[in-house]
Design a protein around this motif. Structure first.
Motif, short mmCIF file in Angstrom:
data_model
loop_
_atom_site.label_atom_id
_atom_site.label_comp_id
_atom_site.label_asym_id
_atom_site.label_seq_id
_atom_site.Cartn_x
_atom_site.Cartn_y
_atom_site.Cartn_z
N LYS A 81 -2.28 14.98 0.21
CA LYS A 81 -0.85 14.82 0.75
C LYS A 81 0.01 14.22 -0.43
O LYS A 81 1.19 14.57 -0.70
CB LYS A 81 -0.77 13.72 1.79
N MET A 82 -0.59 13.27 -1.24
CA MET A 82 0.11 12.56 -2.24
C MET A 82 0.49 13.96 -3.26
O MET A 82 1.56 13.75 -3.88
CB MET A 82 -0.60 11.44 -2.85
N CYS A 83 -0.57 14.69 -3.57
CA CYS A 83 -0.59 15.39 -4.69
C CYS A 83 0.64 16.59 -4.30
O CYS A 83 1.13 17.40 -5.11
CB CYS A 83 -1.72 16.30 -5.14
N TRP A 97 0.71 -1.20 -0.01
CA TRP A 97 -0.12 -0.13 -0.06
C TRP A 97 0.79 1.26 0.08
O TRP A 97 0.76 2.13 -0.85
CB TRP A 97 -0.89 0.06 1.32
N PHE A 98 1.78 1.20 1.05
CA PHE A 98 2.78 2.54 1.13
C PHE A 98 3.35 2.62 -0.29
O PHE A 98 3.51 4.01 -0.55
CB PHE A 98 3.63 2.44 2.17
N LEU A 99 3.98 1.80 -0.90
CA LEU A 99 4.65 1.85 -2.19
C LEU A 99 3.64 2.72 -3.39
O LEU A 99 4.29 3.55 -3.78
CB LEU A 99 4.97 0.50 -2.92
N LYS A 100 2.41 2.47 -3.23
CA LYS A 100 1.67 3.04 -4.24
C LYS A 100 1.39 4.40 -3.56
O LYS A 100 1.21 5.25 -4.51
CB LYS A 100 0.28 2.05 -4.18
N VAL A 101 1.51 4.84 -2.65
CA VAL A 101 1.31 6.03 -1.96
C VAL A 101 2.50 6.90 -2.47
O VAL A 101 2.40 7.93 -3.11
CB VAL A 101 1.03 6.02 -0.30
N LEU A 102 3.59 6.34 -2.35
CA LEU A 102 4.70 6.97 -2.71
C LEU A 102 5.00 6.97 -4.29
O LEU A 102 5.51 8.26 -4.91
CB LEU A 102 6.09 6.01 -2.35
N TYR A 144 4.50 13.57 7.74
CA TYR A 144 3.99 14.56 6.52
C TYR A 144 2.68 13.76 6.28
O TYR A 144 1.43 14.10 5.96
CB TYR A 144 4.89 14.46 5.52
N PHE A 145 2.53 12.45 5.99
CA PHE A 145 1.61 11.49 5.58
C PHE A 145 0.75 11.41 6.66
O PHE A 145 -0.44 10.63 6.44
CB PHE A 145 1.85 10.14 4.87
N GLU A 146 0.95 11.43 7.93
CA GLU A 146 0.37 11.29 9.12
C GLU A 146 -0.45 9.92 9.06
O GLU A 146 -1.34 9.35 9.39
CB GLU A 146 -1.07 12.15 9.23
#
Length: 744
Positions: free
Chosen positions: A453-455, A382-387, A479-481
């Motif tokens: 946050k991602m954008c 999941w976090f990889l997709k966020v990044l 930053y991403f909380e």
């Protein structure tokens, strides 16, 4: 460094290869002949004696592990080496990635520098989405990944019709457009686009932009057409070619390599061929047996004494073999043999399951060579997709999956997540158009959602912002909380938080080691993790750990152990059933590779009653090809004691309460749920019914059905074994604990 001493340690064949300065040289390096030593010495010779800068060399490998070993061995001899000097040292894909990122003008083709590298499975997902949206007619969608691989060459050659007359080529065209729109490369794209741009450099007379002096290729026998083309472009740009490999170890033809690769390379590059014929690894007896499976001509000489003869063992089935191996390994451990020097090889990964179960029960330390990456851990996947979306806003599918993830996301509907992503990206682009060039966007508010946050990630972590972020994962975590998504009250919270924290630490360390800024380092790490699968849990075999290594024959390539056991040498496993002579030849080469991993002791075994479907009982013809004078005492049969079988039965029935036996052993219990298995009496052997027992007591021979042999009649039965006679098959004997017999 004293290179003269380095050179003196090589034999005459190795020295000839290192000192050769032909424009193209192909070295046929026989198994165990010091191939990697020669390759390292060649690099050092060019640098130390011929004053070729490391930056002017391209060293190509086929695995990240091999590239890492070369870098480590060079660093041990040249302590002042920096990552910048070795950017051209890596796999074909990683070197192509370096060229597209730092050298070649990808923006002229419509890509942006912050592109993303995606894995084959993600390309298939994208293809399925296009098929659904555009109503394309595609046959055999369940084999789409393989079809895309097999027919892509035809498409690139300009063919108009697919093999099955469907819309696959239309799909490939649209897939290419969509990957460009999303700023994504597949592994193949990295080489394909690199080849196109390198070809254009030559055509436009711009060789000065990139002109390596030497290309050095490891395991060249594994090259496919697109990789050979990559080498050829580098040669045309002015590089000399030095390649090493072994034509007897071509075991990846399904991936595009060819059995006649050495002939093809010699013809294509006008290369001189040298050989390394002396094997330093295996004992004389092991090497003599392995030679029976060597397909390519050429001298192969052993440097060691004859040593112990091979052993061949006959086992009833896989469980009996696992019990035997556990006892054997226990004896080796007690005699002082290190576990890390012991390996068990098999043809299929599924064969490790019973070994794992038995070894665990017998407290045998072991590791299984299965490549598990950060994509296999839910929170990191999941976090990889966020990044990925944070570093490349064109990768909208990654953002949608991050937002709509069932466990960690904040939106339940993928459709709604897509609408939100598109809305925020569009709004941000509109704001950017309205602002003056000198005015920057404001960082995301403290409590905005995950999409914002991602954008806002790239702007928030600009190069001139938060200098200390490069050494502290807390900046990114806060930053991403992330606590909002990992949920401190969840049972997995502590473990998930540690995974994420460790990943961030590795990303920051990677950026520092590469000498890159924060964002650029993160982007390169994400692409590298797609190429190689970063090992967060170290699930690949750690060769230094004192544990027995369990692995497939393919995974054993390039390794060596003092004691090797190759199991399941039955037709249907070793070799697998094949449909053509070329595949059969590859199975034989694969067996040769496995045998030549052994240094001192090699044992081969087969089953008289194999558990796997379509596996023939009895020894494979491969065992019959080995001269009997090389085998110690002929074929030995390993039998169970009755007490062992009783213990086995109880263990199996205990396991059946947790999951079906078919899942554990491929045997009895198939078709029953765990709950159904758990409801059976603990003391009733699997395959025996109350009615069946009653019939036996009254002198009647009960009828049974078996999935493979059909309907038969019980001829004898005791506490642990049952024998049945089947038409066309004769008598077959079963251990009750594994029986698949259904009483009629």
């Amino acid at each position: 460094m004293n290179f003269e001493r380095e050179l003196a340690e090589l034999n005459e064949y190795q020295r000839a290869a290192v000192l050769d300065e032909n424009a193209a040289c192909i070295v046929s390096a026989k198994v165990g002949s010091g191939k990697t030593t020669v390759l390292i010495s060649k690099v050092l010779y060019l640098h130390d004696q011929k004053k070729v800068p490391y930056e002017d060399m391209v060293v190509l490998t086929f695995t990240n592990k091999a590239a890492g070993e070369i870098r480590e061995r060079l660093a041990a001899k040249e302590s002042s080496l920096s990552p910048e000097q070795l950017q051209g040292f890596g796999t074909f894909h990683s070197v192509a990635l370096h060229l597209l990122r730092d050298v070649l003008p990808v923006e002229e083709l419509g890509y942006e520098p912050g592109f993303t590298v995606i894995e084959p499975d993600e390309e298939v997902e994208l293809a399925l989405q296009i098929i659904e949206e555009e109503k394309l007619q595609i046959k055999y969608k369940n084999r789409l990944k393989k079809r895309l691989e097999q027919e892509r060459t035809l498409y690139e050659q300009g063919k108009k019709e697919t093999r099955y007359g469907d819309d696959l080529f239309v799909l490939m065209h649209r897939l290419g457009q969509e990957k460009l729109r999303q700023n994504k490369f597949t592994f193949r794209d990295l080489l394909r686009v690199s080849n196109f741009l390198l070809r254009r450099l030559v055509a436009e007379g711009e060789k000065e932009k990139f002109h390596p002096a030497w290309i050095i290729v490891d395991e060249v026998q594994d090259s496919d057409d697109i990789q050979i083309e990559f080498m050829e472009h580098l040669v045309v740009l002015g590089a000399k070619l030095f390649a090493v490999g072994d034509p007897n170890q071509v075991i990846y033809t399904w991936r595009g390599s060819r059995s006649n690769i050495f002939y093809q390379l010699k013809e294509r590059f006008g290369a001189r061929e040298l050989t390394l014929p002396i094997n330093y690894r295996s004992s004389g007896a092991i090497l003599a047996a392995a030679k029976c499976f060597q397909q390519n001509p050429g001298e192969l000489t052993g440097a060691r004494t004859r040593g112990e003869k091979l052993r061949i063992r006959r086992h009833y089935n896989a469980f009996g073999e696992a019990q035997y191996l556990a006892a054997e390994i226990r004896g080796l451990m007690e005699s002082g043999v290190a576990c890390r020097e012991i390996a068990v090889f098999y043809r299929l990964q599924s064969q490790s399951e019973i070994l794992e179960k038995v070894f665990t029960g017998e407290s045998i330390p072991f590791e299984v060579s299965v490549k598990k990456t950060i994509q296999d851990i839910p929170v990191l996947n999941w976090f990889l997709k966020v990044l990925r979306f944070s570093c490349n806003e064109k990768d909208a599918p990654a953002g949608v999956k991050a937002l709509a993830d069932k466990q960690y996301g904040e939106i339940r509907s993928a459709k709604r997540a897509r609408e939100i992503i598109e809305s925020v990206v569009t709004e941000k682009a509109e704001r950017g158009r309205q602002k003056s060039g000198s005015e920057s966007s404001q960082p995301a508010d403290e409590h905005e959602g995950l999409t914002e946050k991602m954008c806002g990630f790239a702007e928030y972590f600009a190069e001139d912002c938060l200098e200390n972020v490069i050494v502290d994962p807390a900046y990114v975590y806060d930053y991403f909380e992330l606590d909002r998504y990992l949920k401190p009250t969840a049972a997995r919270y502590s473990e998930d938080r540690e995974y994420v924290w460790n990943l961030l630490e590795r990303m920051i360390t990677f950026a520092l080691e590469q000498g890159l800024g924060f964002l650029e380092g993160f982007r390169l790490f994400l692409n590298s993790s797609a190429l190689y699968g970063v090992q967060i849990l170290q699930k690949e075999v750690n060769l230094q750990a004192d544990s027995v290594k369990l692995m497939t024959l393919h995974a054993s390539k390039g390794l060596e152990f003092s004691h090797v056991y190759i199991i399941g040498v039955n037709f249907g496993l070793i070799p697998l059933r094949t449909g053509d002579f070329e595949t059969e030849d590859e199975e034989r080469r694969l067996f040769f590779v496995g045998m030549t991993r052994a240094k001192d002791y090699l044992e081969l075994s087969y089953y008289t009653n194999p558990d796997q479907v379509r596996v023939a009982p009895g020894e494979s013809r491969y065992l019959q090809m080995i001269p009997r004078e090389l085998v110690e005492g002929g074929v030995e049969e390993v039998r169970f004691e009755k007490t062992d079988l009783q213990k086995l039965r109880k263990e199996v029935e205990k396991s059946a309460r947790v999951q079906p036996l078919a899942m554990l052993f491929g045997g009895g219990g198939a078709g029953k749920s765990a709950e159904e298995s758990a409801g059976e009496p603990a003391d009733k052997p699997v395959g025996e019914t109350a009615e069946g027992s009653a019939e036996m007591k009254h002198g009647k021979m009960p009828r049974v059905r078996h999935a493979k042999y059909g309907v038969g009649t019980i001829t004898s039965e005791d506490e642990t074994m049952v024998t049945a006679e089947f038409e066309n098959y004769g008598e077959k004997q079963f251990i009750k604990a594994f029986s698949e017999l259904e009483y009629l």
